[in-house]
Motif scaffolding. Sequence first.
Motif, PDB file in Angstrom:
ATOM      1  N   PHE A 141     -69.712  -2.063 -57.408  1.00 26.42           N
ATOM      2  CA  PHE A 141     -70.465  -1.726 -58.624  1.00 26.42           C
ATOM      3  C   PHE A 141     -70.589  -2.935 -59.537  1.00 26.42           C
ATOM      4  N   PHE A 142     -71.592  -2.899 -60.418  1.00 26.93           N
ATOM      5  CA  PHE A 142     -71.815  -3.998 -61.349  1.00 26.93           C
ATOM      6  C   PHE A 142     -72.465  -3.469 -62.620  1.00 26.93           C
ATOM      7  N   ALA A 143     -72.308  -4.203 -63.708  1.00 26.32           N
ATOM      8  CA  ALA A 143     -72.873  -3.797 -64.993  1.00 26.32           C
ATOM      9  C   ALA A 143     -74.385  -3.691 -64.892  1.00 26.32           C
ATOM     10  N   SER A 144     -74.945  -2.729 -65.578  1.00 29.78           N
ATOM     11  CA  SER A 144     -76.382  -2.437 -65.605  1.00 29.78           C
ATOM     12  C   SER A 144     -76.899  -1.933 -64.258  1.00 29.78           C
ATOM     13  N   GLY A 145     -75.987  -1.529 -63.379  1.00 30.04           N
ATOM     14  CA  GLY A 145     -76.398  -1.068 -62.063  1.00 30.04           C
ATOM     15  C   GLY A 145     -76.112   0.399 -61.806  1.00 30.04           C
ATOM     16  N   SER A 146     -75.915   1.198 -62.872  1.00 28.57           N
ATOM     17  CA  SER A 146     -75.452   2.570 -62.662  1.00 28.57           C
ATOM     18  C   SER A 146     -76.388   3.376 -61.765  1.00 28.57           C
ATOM     19  N   ALA A 147     -77.684   3.293 -61.983  1.00 24.06           N
ATOM     20  CA  ALA A 147     -78.624   4.057 -61.160  1.00 24.06           C
ATOM     21  C   ALA A 147     -78.673   3.506 -59.737  1.00 24.06           C
ATOM     22  N   TYR A 148     -78.783   2.193 -59.628  1.00 20.89           N
ATOM     23  CA  TYR A 148     -78.885   1.578 -58.302  1.00 20.89           C
ATOM     24  C   TYR A 148     -77.585   1.764 -57.523  1.00 20.89           C
ATOM     25  N   ALA A 150     -75.358   4.115 -57.904  1.00 23.40           N
ATOM     26  CA  ALA A 150     -75.233   5.528 -57.531  1.00 23.40           C
ATOM     27  C   ALA A 150     -76.087   5.839 -56.308  1.00 23.40           C
ATOM     28  N   SER A 151     -77.306   5.304 -56.297  1.00 21.58           N
ATOM     29  CA  SER A 151     -78.202   5.592 -55.171  1.00 21.58           C
ATOM     30  C   SER A 151     -77.670   4.986 -53.878  1.00 21.58           C
ATOM     31  N   LYS A 152     -77.170   3.757 -53.934  1.00 18.17           N
ATOM     32  CA  LYS A 152     -76.741   3.084 -52.713  1.00 18.17           C
ATOM     33  C   LYS A 152     -75.341   3.530 -52.269  1.00 18.17           C
ATOM     34  N   PHE A 153     -74.443   3.836 -53.204  1.00 15.98           N
ATOM     35  CA  PHE A 153     -73.190   4.486 -52.810  1.00 15.98           C
ATOM     36  C   PHE A 153     -73.524   5.789 -52.092  1.00 15.98           C
ATOM     37  N   GLY A 154     -74.522   6.510 -52.615  1.00 16.01           N
ATOM     38  CA  GLY A 154     -74.939   7.764 -52.005  1.00 16.01           C
ATOM     39  C   GLY A 154     -75.494   7.569 -50.610  1.00 16.01           C
ATOM     40  N   VAL A 155     -76.346   6.551 -50.430  1.00 20.46           N
ATOM     41  CA  VAL A 155     -76.922   6.284 -49.108  1.00 20.46           C
ATOM     42  C   VAL A 155     -75.823   5.970 -48.098  1.00 20.46           C
ATOM     43  N   THR A 156     -74.862   5.160 -48.515  1.00 18.07           N
ATOM     44  CA  THR A 156     -73.779   4.798 -47.598  1.00 18.07           C
ATOM     45  C   THR A 156     -72.986   6.028 -47.171  1.00 18.07           C
ATOM     46  N   GLY A 157     -72.597   6.849 -48.122  1.00 22.82           N
ATOM     47  CA  GLY A 157     -71.831   8.046 -47.798  1.00 22.82           C
ATOM     48  C   GLY A 157     -72.649   9.070 -47.038  1.00 22.82           C
ATOM     49  N   PHE A 158     -73.877   9.270 -47.455  1.00 23.42           N
ATOM     50  CA  PHE A 158     -74.769  10.218 -46.786  1.00 23.42           C
ATOM     51  C   PHE A 158     -74.961   9.840 -45.322  1.00 23.42           C
ATOM     52  N   THR A 159     -75.223   8.565 -45.080  1.00 23.26           N
ATOM     53  CA  THR A 159     -75.480   8.118 -43.713  1.00 23.26           C
ATOM     54  C   THR A 159     -74.263   8.327 -42.822  1.00 23.26           C
ATOM     55  N   GLN A 160     -73.068   8.054 -43.351  1.00 24.47           N
ATOM     56  CA  GLN A 160     -71.865   8.225 -42.550  1.00 24.47           C
ATOM     57  C   GLN A 160     -71.623   9.696 -42.196  1.00 24.47           C
ATOM     58  N   GLY A 170     -87.147   1.538 -50.953  1.00 23.90           N
ATOM     59  CA  GLY A 170     -86.225   1.534 -52.090  1.00 23.90           C
ATOM     60  C   GLY A 170     -86.772   0.744 -53.256  1.00 23.90           C
ATOM     61  N   LEU A 171     -86.167   0.957 -54.411  1.00 18.63           N
ATOM     62  CA  LEU A 171     -86.529   0.243 -55.629  1.00 18.63           C
ATOM     63  C   LEU A 171     -85.298   0.133 -56.522  1.00 18.63           C
ATOM     64  N   GLY A 172     -85.448  -0.598 -57.621  1.00 15.91           N
ATOM     65  CA  GLY A 172     -84.319  -0.755 -58.529  1.00 15.91           C
ATOM     66  C   GLY A 172     -84.733  -0.784 -59.981  1.00 15.91           C
TER      67      GLY A 172
END
Length: 242
Positions: A150-157, A159-169, A95-97
């Motif tokens: 979520f946090f300010a300036s974190g839209s890409a990160y 989105a990616s990690k919300f996605g990983v959490t949902g995808f994995t479940q 991963g990256l940010g």
Amino acid sequence: MEALKGKVALITGGTKGIGYGVAEALLNKGVKVVITSRHQNSAESAAQELAAKTNKLDAIIGVEADVRRLDSQEAAVQQAVSKFGKLDIVIANAGLGHFASIEDLTTEQWNDTIDTNLTGVFNSIKASVQELKKSKGYYITISSLAGANFFASGSAYNASKFGVTGFTQAVMLDLRQYGIKVSTIMPGSVSTHFNGNVPNDEQAWKIQSEDIGELVIDLLKMNPRTLPSKIEVRPTTPPSKG
């Protein structure tokens, strides 16, 4: 840990940070390990270092692979199977940010974050699912507390990690019929080299990479009837903001 001895694990992004810590923990329990990096030199160097640290000279290899490409992940899986005969565990860790306001975040930064952090997890699982069906194996993805908060300036990160959490479940529900276990770990502040950080003594309060390694071992030794499918992990005592 006889239950883990002889198993084979593939760890994406295993040359430093969480992936490195997990690799070391697994080697110490008798697991054979394949670590990947986008750069062959980095993969081989980290593998040699881990082999020396754990005295497991024939139990680890480093492989060049890019999680953004399915064919690259398929090749890494085949190298693992060719070397060690099977595949039991996949740790989707790479991963990256990129952190910026939506006004300043570039299309390239957005794509790089999503392609690596989210599509990379898809590719890692897609490439190996047939092997893990054979072994009734275990997938562990490394998400983040940023996958729930979520946090300010974190839209890409975010989105990616919300996605990983949902995808994995969802994948957990897809694959448990085959005896495959699937979990996601969601760490908070970890002392790693992520995003240019340099670990130091002042970060002793943070989660350490070896702590995530211990958690992975705990998951792998859990009674097969029980599945901790989503685990949030945070520092016990962060610095006061006052």
